[in-house]
Scaffold this motif. Sequence first.
Motif, PDB file in Angstrom:
ATOM      1  N   LYS A  71      59.637  46.664  20.918  1.00 29.08           N
ATOM      2  CA  LYS A  71      58.288  46.300  21.337  1.00 29.08           C
ATOM      3  C   LYS A  71      58.098  46.575  22.817  1.00 29.08           C
ATOM      4  CE  LYS A  71      59.998  41.552  21.313  1.00 29.08           C
ATOM      5  NZ  LYS A  71      59.969  40.298  20.565  1.00 29.08           N
ATOM      6  N   LEU A  72      56.839  46.646  23.194  1.00 27.94           N
ATOM      7  CA  LEU A  72      56.437  46.978  24.559  1.00 27.94           C
ATOM      8  C   LEU A  72      55.078  46.329  24.801  1.00 27.94           C
ATOM      9  CD1 LEU A  72      56.479  50.580  26.058  1.00 27.94           C
ATOM     10  CD2 LEU A  72      54.393  49.222  26.128  1.00 27.94           C
ATOM     11  N   LEU A  73      54.862  45.825  26.011  1.00 27.48           N
ATOM     12  CA  LEU A  73      53.610  45.156  26.330  1.00 27.48           C
ATOM     13  C   LEU A  73      52.899  45.860  27.482  1.00 27.48           C
ATOM     14  CD1 LEU A  73      51.753  42.648  25.870  1.00 27.48           C
ATOM     15  CD2 LEU A  73      53.091  41.495  27.631  1.00 27.48           C
ATOM     16  N   VAL A  74      51.598  46.080  27.308  1.00 29.69           N
ATOM     17  CA  VAL A  74      50.718  46.562  28.377  1.00 29.69           C
ATOM     18  C   VAL A  74      49.711  45.454  28.641  1.00 29.69           C
ATOM     19  CG1 VAL A  74      49.051  48.320  29.105  1.00 29.69           C
ATOM     20  CG2 VAL A  74      50.968  48.956  27.605  1.00 29.69           C
ATOM     21  N   HIS A  75      49.508  45.099  29.911  1.00 26.00           N
ATOM     22  CA  HIS A  75      48.571  44.016  30.209  1.00 26.00           C
ATOM     23  C   HIS A  75      47.467  44.468  31.164  1.00 26.00           C
ATOM     24  CE1 HIS A  75      49.917  43.237  34.361  1.00 26.00           C
ATOM     25  NE2 HIS A  75      51.143  43.443  33.918  1.00 26.00           N
ATOM     26  N   GLY A  76      46.335  43.760  31.062  1.00 19.78           N
ATOM     27  CA  GLY A  76      45.246  43.942  32.014  1.00 19.78           C
ATOM     28  C   GLY A  76      45.237  42.783  32.997  1.00 19.78           C
ATOM     29  N   GLY A  77      44.029  42.345  33.359  1.00 20.68           N
ATOM     30  CA  GLY A  77      43.919  41.222  34.286  1.00 20.68           C
ATOM     31  C   GLY A  77      42.769  41.326  35.255  1.00 20.68           C
ATOM     32  N   GLY A  78      41.688  41.977  34.812  1.00 17.94           N
ATOM     33  CA  GLY A  78      40.555  42.240  35.695  1.00 17.94           C
ATOM     34  C   GLY A  78      39.903  41.003  36.277  1.00 17.94           C
ATOM     35  N   LYS A  79      39.785  39.935  35.466  1.00 21.75           N
ATOM     36  CA  LYS A  79      39.121  38.735  35.953  1.00 21.75           C
ATOM     37  C   LYS A  79      39.919  38.064  37.066  1.00 21.75           C
ATOM     38  CE  LYS A  79      36.326  37.565  31.924  1.00 21.75           C
ATOM     39  NZ  LYS A  79      35.956  36.498  30.951  1.00 21.75           N
ATOM     40  N   ILE A  80      41.241  38.075  36.926  1.00 23.11           N
ATOM     41  CA  ILE A  80      42.080  37.484  37.964  1.00 23.11           C
ATOM     42  C   ILE A  80      41.996  38.314  39.241  1.00 23.11           C
ATOM     43  CG2 ILE A  80      44.452  36.891  38.600  1.00 23.11           C
ATOM     44  CD1 ILE A  80      44.966  36.259  35.670  1.00 23.11           C
ATOM     45  N   ALA A  81      41.927  39.629  39.098  1.00 27.17           N
ATOM     46  CA  ALA A  81      41.775  40.503  40.274  1.00 27.17           C
ATOM     47  C   ALA A  81      40.461  40.232  40.987  1.00 27.17           C
ATOM     48  CB  ALA A  81      41.865  41.960  39.845  1.00 27.17           C
ATOM     49  N   THR A  82      39.404  40.002  40.209  1.00 22.82           N
ATOM     50  CA  THR A  82      38.099  39.697  40.798  1.00 22.82           C
ATOM     51  C   THR A  82      38.157  38.386  41.576  1.00 22.82           C
ATOM     52  OG1 THR A  82      36.910  40.915  39.075  1.00 22.82           O
ATOM     53  CG2 THR A  82      35.673  39.245  40.292  1.00 22.82           C
ATOM     54  N   LYS A  83      38.811  37.370  40.998  1.00 21.50           N
ATOM     55  CA  LYS A  83      38.950  36.090  41.685  1.00 21.50           C
ATOM     56  C   LYS A  83      39.775  36.245  42.960  1.00 21.50           C
ATOM     57  CE  LYS A  83      38.562  33.089  37.617  1.00 21.50           C
ATOM     58  NZ  LYS A  83      39.290  32.113  36.747  1.00 21.50           N
ATOM     59  N   MET A  84      40.832  37.045  42.889  1.00 16.79           N
ATOM     60  CA  MET A  84      41.670  37.269  44.062  1.00 16.79           C
ATOM     61  C   MET A  84      40.869  37.946  45.167  1.00 16.79           C
ATOM     62  SD  MET A  84      44.746  36.757  45.223  1.00 16.79           S
ATOM     63  CE  MET A  84      45.797  36.559  43.771  1.00 16.79           C
ATOM     64  N   ALA A  85      40.038  38.919  44.802  1.00 12.61           N
ATOM     65  CA  ALA A  85      39.196  39.607  45.782  1.00 12.61           C
ATOM     66  C   ALA A  85      38.224  38.633  46.436  1.00 12.61           C
ATOM     67  CB  ALA A  85      38.439  40.753  45.107  1.00 12.61           C
ATOM     68  N   GLU A  86      37.647  37.743  45.623  1.00 11.25           N
ATOM     69  CA  GLU A  86      36.725  36.748  46.165  1.00 11.25           C
ATOM     70  C   GLU A  86      37.429  35.842  47.168  1.00 11.25           C
ATOM     71  OE1 GLU A  86      35.194  34.696  42.798  1.00 11.25           O
ATOM     72  OE2 GLU A  86      33.827  36.324  42.203  1.00 11.25           O
ATOM     73  N   ASN A  87      38.671  35.459  46.873  1.00 14.79           N
ATOM     74  CA  ASN A  87      39.434  34.614  47.784  1.00 14.79           C
ATOM     75  C   ASN A  87      39.689  35.307  49.118  1.00 14.79           C
ATOM     76  OD1 ASN A  87      39.596  32.612  45.842  1.00 14.79           O
ATOM     77  ND2 ASN A  87      41.618  33.237  45.106  1.00 14.79           N
ATOM     78  N   LEU A  88      39.712  36.643  49.066  1.00 14.64           N
ATOM     79  CA  LEU A  88      39.928  37.438  50.285  1.00 14.64           C
ATOM     80  C   LEU A  88      38.605  37.915  50.886  1.00 14.64           C
ATOM     81  CD1 LEU A  88      42.957  39.556  49.008  1.00 14.64           C
ATOM     82  CD2 LEU A  88      43.035  37.667  50.653  1.00 14.64           C
ATOM     83  N   HIS A  89      37.495  37.374  50.357  1.00 17.50           N
ATOM     84  CA  HIS A  89      36.146  37.693  50.838  1.00 17.50           C
ATOM     85  C   HIS A  89      35.810  39.179  50.679  1.00 17.50           C
ATOM     86  CE1 HIS A  89      36.148  33.642  52.421  1.00 17.50           C
ATOM     87  NE2 HIS A  89      37.256  33.895  53.114  1.00 17.50           N
ATOM     88  N   LEU A  90      36.285  39.736  49.559  1.00 16.16           N
ATOM     89  CA  LEU A  90      35.971  41.125  49.228  1.00 16.16           C
ATOM     90  C   LEU A  90      35.026  41.139  48.031  1.00 16.16           C
ATOM     91  CD1 LEU A  90      39.523  42.749  49.469  1.00 16.16           C
ATOM     92  CD2 LEU A  90      37.679  42.911  51.151  1.00 16.16           C
TER      93      LEU A  90
END
Length: 262
Positions: free
Chosen positions: A34-53
Motif C-alpha cells: 500500500k501507498l498513501l498520497v495526501h492533500g491538505g489545502g485547508k490546513i495550508a490556507t489556515k497556515m497562510a492566514e496565520n502568517l498574514h498571507l
Amino acid sequence: MKSLNIVKIGGNVIDNQDALNEFILAFSKLEGYKLLVHGGGKIATKMAENLHLKTKMIEGRRITDDHMIDVITMTYGGLINKKIVSQMQCYGINAVGLSGADGNLILSEKRSKKDDIDFGWVGDPKQVNGKWLRSLIMEELVPIIAPLTHDGKGNLLNTNADTIANVVGVALSSFFDVSINYCFELNGVLEDIHNQSTLIKDITYEKYQILKKNGVIVQGMVPKLENAFDAIQKGVKGVRIMNHRSISKLEKEYYDEFTTIH
C-alpha cells in the motif's frame, strides 16, 4: 503480479483530526502492499492566514507565489506529512514520508501562463521514478507522499494530489496490479451532493460525460474523474471513489458502498 492499493486522502478528512485518526487506523489494517498520497489545502490556507498571507484561488486552484510555496512546503511536506508518518508508526506501519523531490520521485514542469493567469510554482508531472518507488515498497516500507514535486532546477512545485495518485499508479502498474482509491468525506460520486444516499455505484466514461453535461458532476469532482479515467486507460487495474471509512472494506467486496470507475 502482486496487488498494490494506492490511497489518496483529502477533503475535510485531513482537516479533522478525529476523522484522520480513524482513517489512519483503518489504513494500517489494510493488508498487502500500500501507498498513501495526501492533500491538505485547508490546513495550508489556515497556515497562510496565520502568517498574514492572502490565499488566491482561480477555479478552485491555488495561486502559488514565492511566499505561498514556502507555506505549502512547510504544511504539506512538514506538518501534515510527518504527523501522518508518526501516527502510522504507532500502529506498526513502517512509513516513510516523501515529496516528489526525494529520490527524484516526480519530475514536473512548471505550469505555463494560460489566459494571462500565472499559477506560479505549480507543477504538472512529466516523469515518475517508479523503479525506485517499487524498491521501497518491496522493502516493506509504506510511502506517504506529499503533494509536492520538483522541476529539476532546484524548485519545488505545488502539485494536485489526485494527479499524483494517478501518475504514481500508472508508473507502478508495470510492477503491480494497481488500484487507486480516492477517499474523502462523501460516500463517492453522488447525484445529489447534499444526499449521501444518492451514490452512483458505477461510472463509465460515457456515463461520466452525460453526468457532467447535466451538471451532476461539477467542480472538484471533474479533475478527480478525469484522473481516474486517465489512469485506467494507462494500465491501472481499477479506481474507486469512496468515503474514508470504507477503506477497511476494500478487500471484502462491498461494492455497494463506493463508486467504481470503469
